[in-house]
Design a protein around this motif. Structure first.
Motif, PDB file in Angstrom:
ATOM      1  N   THR A  99       0.833  -1.210   0.000  1.00 53.30           N
ATOM      2  CA  THR A  99       0.000   0.000   0.000  1.00 53.30           C
ATOM      3  C   THR A  99       0.865   1.255   0.000  1.00 53.30           C
ATOM      4  N   ILE A 100       1.929   1.247   0.806  1.00 53.38           N
ATOM      5  CA  ILE A 100       2.827   2.404   0.868  1.00 53.38           C
ATOM      6  C   ILE A 100       3.477   2.644  -0.490  1.00 53.38           C
ATOM      7  N   LYS A 101       3.922   1.587  -1.147  1.00 53.70           N
ATOM      8  CA  LYS A 101       4.546   1.725  -2.462  1.00 53.70           C
ATOM      9  C   LYS A 101       3.550   2.265  -3.490  1.00 53.70           C
ATOM     10  N   GLU A 102       2.327   1.772  -3.447  1.00 51.11           N
ATOM     11  CA  GLU A 102       1.294   2.272  -4.362  1.00 51.11           C
ATOM     12  C   GLU A 102       1.057   3.763  -4.157  1.00 51.11           C
ATOM     13  N   CYS A 103       0.972   4.165  -2.892  1.00 53.88           N
ATOM     14  CA  CYS A 103       0.698   5.580  -2.597  1.00 53.88           C
ATOM     15  C   CYS A 103       1.903   6.455  -2.903  1.00 53.88           C
ATOM     16  N   HIS A 104       3.111   5.898  -2.842  1.00 49.12           N
ATOM     17  CA  HIS A 104       4.296   6.644  -3.260  1.00 49.12           C
ATOM     18  C   HIS A 104       4.272   6.846  -4.775  1.00 49.12           C
ATOM     19  N   ASN A 105       3.890   5.812  -5.505  1.00 49.02           N
ATOM     20  CA  ASN A 105       3.770   5.936  -6.962  1.00 49.02           C
ATOM     21  C   ASN A 105       2.707   6.966  -7.330  1.00 49.02           C
ATOM     22  N   SER A 106       1.606   6.987  -6.572  1.00 43.66           N
ATOM     23  CA  SER A 106       0.552   7.974  -6.813  1.00 43.66           C
ATOM     24  C   SER A 106       1.071   9.385  -6.569  1.00 43.66           C
ATOM     25  N   TRP A 107       1.884   9.550  -5.517  1.00 43.56           N
ATOM     26  CA  TRP A 107       2.481  10.851  -5.219  1.00 43.56           C
ATOM     27  C   TRP A 107       3.383  11.311  -6.366  1.00 43.56           C
ATOM     28  N   GLN A 108       4.199  10.401  -6.891  1.00 43.05           N
ATOM     29  CA  GLN A 108       5.080  10.748  -8.006  1.00 43.05           C
ATOM     30  C   GLN A 108       4.274  11.183  -9.235  1.00 43.05           C
ATOM     31  N   LYS A 109       3.176  10.489  -9.480  1.00 37.97           N
ATOM     32  CA  LYS A 109       2.322  10.818 -10.624  1.00 37.97           C
ATOM     33  C   LYS A 109       1.681  12.185 -10.440  1.00 37.97           C
ATOM     34  N   PHE A 110       1.164  12.438  -9.247  1.00 37.63           N
ATOM     35  CA  PHE A 110       0.528  13.731  -8.968  1.00 37.63           C
ATOM     36  C   PHE A 110       1.542  14.874  -9.056  1.00 37.63           C
ATOM     37  N   LEU A 111       2.766  14.629  -8.543  1.00 35.71           N
ATOM     38  CA  LEU A 111       3.786  15.673  -8.545  1.00 35.71           C
ATOM     39  C   LEU A 111       4.259  15.985  -9.965  1.00 35.71           C
ATOM     40  N   SER A 112       4.117  15.029 -10.866  1.00 38.26           N
ATOM     41  CA  SER A 112       4.551  15.238 -12.247  1.00 38.26           C
ATOM     42  C   SER A 112       3.658  16.227 -12.997  1.00 38.26           C
ATOM     43  N   GLY A 113       2.455  16.482 -12.447  1.00 43.39           N
ATOM     44  CA  GLY A 113       1.537  17.418 -13.087  1.00 43.39           C
ATOM     45  C   GLY A 113       0.552  16.770 -14.040  1.00 43.39           C
ATOM     46  N   SER A 114       0.591  15.453 -14.152  1.00 34.84           N
ATOM     47  CA  SER A 114      -0.271  14.770 -15.125  1.00 34.84           C
ATOM     48  C   SER A 114      -1.729  14.680 -14.691  1.00 34.84           C
ATOM     49  N   LEU A 115      -2.024  15.053 -13.430  1.00 36.76           N
ATOM     50  CA  LEU A 115      -3.393  14.945 -12.934  1.00 36.76           C
ATOM     51  C   LEU A 115      -4.092  16.298 -12.789  1.00 36.76           C
ATOM     52  N   GLN A 116      -3.463  17.357 -13.284  1.00 37.91           N
ATOM     53  CA  GLN A 116      -3.993  18.708 -13.080  1.00 37.91           C
ATOM     54  C   GLN A 116      -5.414  18.877 -13.611  1.00 37.91           C
ATOM     55  N   ASN A 117      -5.751  18.196 -14.683  1.00 41.46           N
ATOM     56  CA  ASN A 117      -7.077  18.356 -15.293  1.00 41.46           C
ATOM     57  C   ASN A 117      -8.075  17.313 -14.816  1.00 41.46           C
ATOM     58  N   LYS A 118      -7.657  16.470 -13.862  1.00 40.83           N
ATOM     59  CA  LYS A 118      -8.533  15.389 -13.407  1.00 40.83           C
ATOM     60  C   LYS A 118      -9.131  15.638 -12.023  1.00 40.83           C
ATOM     61  N   TYR A 119      -8.577  16.628 -11.284  1.00 37.21           N
ATOM     62  CA  TYR A 119      -9.049  16.851  -9.924  1.00 37.21           C
ATOM     63  C   TYR A 119      -8.848  18.313  -9.576  1.00 37.21           C
ATOM     64  N   ASP A 120      -9.842  18.924  -8.957  1.00 38.17           N
ATOM     65  CA  ASP A 120      -9.813  20.374  -8.726  1.00 38.17           C
ATOM     66  C   ASP A 120      -9.010  20.796  -7.500  1.00 38.17           C
ATOM     67  N   SER A 121      -8.823  19.885  -6.540  1.00 36.10           N
ATOM     68  CA  SER A 121      -8.234  20.291  -5.257  1.00 36.10           C
ATOM     69  C   SER A 121      -6.949  19.538  -4.950  1.00 36.10           C
ATOM     70  N   LEU A 122      -6.051  19.466  -5.916  1.00 39.76           N
ATOM     71  CA  LEU A 122      -4.770  18.803  -5.686  1.00 39.76           C
ATOM     72  C   LEU A 122      -3.940  19.599  -4.680  1.00 39.76           C
ATOM     73  N   PRO A 123      -3.115  18.918  -3.867  1.00 43.58           N
ATOM     74  CA  PRO A 123      -2.291  19.627  -2.881  1.00 43.58           C
ATOM     75  C   PRO A 123      -1.274  20.554  -3.531  1.00 43.58           C
ATOM     76  N   ASN A 124      -0.835  21.539  -2.763  1.00 42.00           N
ATOM     77  CA  ASN A 124       0.202  22.464  -3.210  1.00 42.00           C
ATOM     78  C   ASN A 124       1.522  21.705  -3.360  1.00 42.00           C
ATOM     79  N   THR A 125       2.278  22.013  -4.403  1.00 44.21           N
ATOM     80  CA  THR A 125       3.522  21.290  -4.688  1.00 44.21           C
ATOM     81  C   THR A 125       4.780  22.125  -4.455  1.00 44.21           C
ATOM     82  N   GLU A 126       4.635  23.305  -3.857  1.00 41.66           N
ATOM     83  CA  GLU A 126       5.806  24.146  -3.598  1.00 41.66           C
ATOM     84  C   GLU A 126       6.764  23.416  -2.671  1.00 41.66           C
ATOM     85  N   ARG A 127       8.067  23.404  -3.031  1.00 40.92           N
ATOM     86  CA  ARG A 127       9.051  22.682  -2.212  1.00 40.92           C
ATOM     87  C   ARG A 127      10.390  23.396  -2.244  1.00 40.92           C
TER      88      ARG A 127
END
Length: 310
Positions: free
Chosen positions: A255-283
């Motif tokens: 489960t942790i590995k799956e959620c890490h992969n999901s984090w990498q996908k979200f951070l890549s910007g590929s989900l910007q048009n699929k969800y309105d309330s994505l977390p802030n990515t400033e780092r």
């Protein structure tokens, strides 16, 4: 023109050096490389606790602290958001830049968990696993008879069961012991059971059976606490997937590995048009710094101390 070009090259060179320094710090995988600063007063809307790097710049608890998953040792990084026995509902902010720890609010009011007899506040050191994300853009298949659920748009939650009370904002290496699939407001909200590797009993715990032996009753109490903790606020009892059973450590690592992969996908910007309330990515990496401006804690409302019998 030559002078302007030279200044531009110098500025770019400095930015690259700063970025290299930041990446070097982040790649060290050493919790001592990190520190925190506070703004405002705890238990007030002004409160924020930020992560800082060794070079003084601000980082993100969510994105800059390494996951550092060791599958053989079954260890991972935990960020402590709420110390055991306290009531303030503090969490890593998804909305603010650099994702500081803040106190959650609902309808403009600061949130506290209710005291459910026989407990006071949270019964674990409660926190999050960095660089993980429960994906709300897809439905996750669960056990037989369970409807598929979307993730809750948060990092994975973890419950540390060791003997010490851990301070908010501390970063610990913890051993993964199992997990419980909470269904919260129709969303999948995993609770990962862990123990600080520095706890005296950490070496004795390698599976859920060991937990039952050395911490008798903690798994059942954890399930009941999450089942009932929202009832005093007028909500119904929470439910769980997988027949309310705990998943073992191997399944939890998956489960942790799956959620890490999901984090990498979200951070890549590929989900910007699929969800309105994505977390802030400033780092970290831009040299942003902040001054510590912490103030003494504000008074906790007296009604928070009430005990509820459910």
């Amino acid at each position: 023109m030559c002078l302007l070009r030279m200044n531009s090259l110098i500025s770019k060179s400095r930015s690259m050096e700063r970025l290299k320094q930041t990446l070097s710090i982040l790649s060290a995988r050493n919790c001592r490389q990190f520190n925190t600063i506070q703004q405002g007063s705890k238990y007030s809307p002004s409160f924020k606790k930020y992560l800082t790097l060794q070079n003084g710049e601000v980082g993100s608890f969510f994105h800059d602290v390494p996951l550092d998953l060791d599958e053989r040792e079954k260890t991972v990084t935990m960020i402590v958001e709420v110390p055991r026995w306290t009531t303030g509902k503090f969490e890593i902010s998804k909305e603010l830049k650099f994702n500081p720890i803040i106190q959650d609010r609902k309808n403009g009011k600061l949130r506290f968990v209710n005291n459910i007899f026989p407990y006071h506040g949270y019964i674990h050191n409660y926190g999050a696993i960095p660089q993980t994300w429960e994906d709300p853009t897809i439905e996750h298949e669960l056990g037989d008879g369970d409807a598929a659920l979307k993730g809750d748009n948060d990092p994975l939650d973890c419950c540390e069961i060791g003997s010490d009370v851990l301070e908010m904002g501390t970063i610990r290496k913890v051993k993964v012991l199992g997990s419980l699939a909470l269904i919260d407001d129709g969303e999948l909200d995993w609770k990962i059971i862990v123990i600080d590797i520095n706890d005296p009993l950490s070496s004795e715990l390698n599976n859920l059976e060991n937990v039952e032996k050395y911490f008798p009753g903690i798994l059942g109490a954890t399930r009941e606490w999450f089942r009932k903790y929202k009832v005093p606020a007028g909500k119904s009892l929470n439910k769980f997937a997988y027949g309310e059973q705990y998943m073992d450590s191997n399944s939890t690592i998956h489960t942790i590995k799956e959620c890490h992969n999901s984090w990498q996908k979200f951070l890549s910007g590929s989900l910007q048009n699929k969800y309105d309330s994505l977390p802030n990515t400033e780092r970290a990496g831009k040299g942003v710094t902040l001054e510590d401006s912490g103030k003494p804690p504000s008074q906790i409302p007296p009604e928070v101390q009430k005990w509820y019998y459910i």
